[in-house]
Design a protein around this motif. Sequence first.
Motif, short mmCIF file in Angstrom:
data_model
loop_
_atom_site.label_atom_id
_atom_site.label_comp_id
_atom_site.label_asym_id
_atom_site.label_seq_id
_atom_site.Cartn_x
_atom_site.Cartn_y
_atom_site.Cartn_z
N VAL A 71 33.83 42.60 46.89
CA VAL A 71 34.18 41.97 48.17
C VAL A 71 33.00 41.99 49.13
O VAL A 71 32.78 41.04 49.88
N GLU A 72 32.20 43.06 49.05
CA GLU A 72 31.04 43.16 49.93
C GLU A 72 30.05 42.02 49.74
O GLU A 72 29.31 41.67 50.67
N ARG A 73 30.00 41.43 48.54
CA ARG A 73 29.10 40.30 48.32
C ARG A 73 29.50 39.12 49.20
O ARG A 73 28.64 38.35 49.66
N TYR A 134 48.16 42.77 39.21
CA TYR A 134 47.88 41.35 39.44
C TYR A 134 46.42 40.99 39.15
O TYR A 134 46.13 40.06 38.40
N VAL A 135 45.48 41.71 39.74
CA VAL A 135 44.05 41.40 39.55
C VAL A 135 43.65 41.56 38.09
O VAL A 135 42.92 40.72 37.54
N GLU A 136 44.12 42.61 37.46
CA GLU A 136 43.77 42.84 36.06
C GLU A 136 44.30 41.71 35.17
O GLU A 136 43.61 41.27 34.23
N ASP A 188 40.05 36.83 45.54
CA ASP A 188 40.97 36.91 46.67
C ASP A 188 42.00 38.02 46.46
O ASP A 188 42.44 38.64 47.42
N GLY A 189 42.37 38.26 45.20
CA GLY A 189 43.25 39.38 44.92
C GLY A 189 42.63 40.70 45.35
O GLY A 189 43.31 41.58 45.91
N ARG A 190 41.34 40.84 45.11
CA ARG A 190 40.64 42.06 45.53
C ARG A 190 40.54 42.13 47.05
O ARG A 190 40.60 43.22 47.65
N THR A 195 47.67 44.85 50.55
CA THR A 195 48.34 44.31 51.73
C THR A 195 49.43 43.29 51.39
O THR A 195 50.03 42.72 52.30
N MET A 196 49.68 43.06 50.10
CA MET A 196 50.82 42.23 49.69
C MET A 196 51.82 43.05 48.89
O MET A 196 52.56 42.54 48.06
N SER A 197 51.87 44.34 49.16
CA SER A 197 52.70 45.27 48.38
C SER A 197 54.07 45.50 48.99
O SER A 197 54.92 46.18 48.40
#
Length: 267
Positions: A71-73, A134-136, A188-190, A195-197
């Motif tokens: 995300v920092e990128r 989700y991300v995985e 976007d998942g990361r 915060t969508m939990s």
Amino acid sequence: MGTVQSKDGTEIAFDVWGDGQPLIMIDGATAHRMVNPTNGEVGQLLSEEFRVYAYDRRGRGESTDTAPYAVEREFEDLAALIDHAGGSAMVFGWSSGAVLALHAAAAGLPITRLALFEPPFVVDDSRPPLPADYVERLDACVADGRPGDAVELFMTAAAGVPAEAVAGMRQAPFWPAVEEVAHTIAYDGRIMGTTMSGAPLPRDRWAAVTVPVLVMHGTGTMPWLITGAQALADLLPTATLRAVPGENHGTTADVLAPALREFAQGR
């Protein structure tokens, strides 16, 4: 079109309108300049007062990408644009792009004002939360050569589209363009993190954000998005909540441009 080089060498492509105070527009998941004309339309409407940037987030449109992702990128991508714009800027974000903008402001980027449209927070049990994996699962779909399955997972689990409707979408003309950027959906998942939990927003996550914040939602949008916007506005001492009549999880340039103008003027 112009480009700036991010810290890791990624080329970020952008369009710009006007020569006033800088305003940078950030898209949400899957969107970029070729598929979302609204940012450019806002730029045209505000060109006499603002210098408006619309850019392709990394891995989309005409921007390049560099692995591994963090995300920092994307903070660094935005920082490169702000530097190009003169060293500070007002920033607007759509959906998960709003959350990216919020994270970037908390990280200390020189953002003067922050306008957010329907950050997709899930803070209660009014809808199913994102799956914990989700991300995985998104990453696995892309790694296995199944970008369409990644898009379907995003549509059903994140956006709340019924599975039977997605089956029809797969035959629609727009589907190949979404598959092209399927690998970025996990980005976007990361960004969204937990915060969508269905849990309350973390009280200290954005404590460093002290600039004025405008949180907008449409009056015709899904109720959980309104609740999420209200939760964020309640959390941030500098935030103002604005309900946009008749709009849903999106709006038009004719509506958005004057709202951003008023916010920039402190109204």
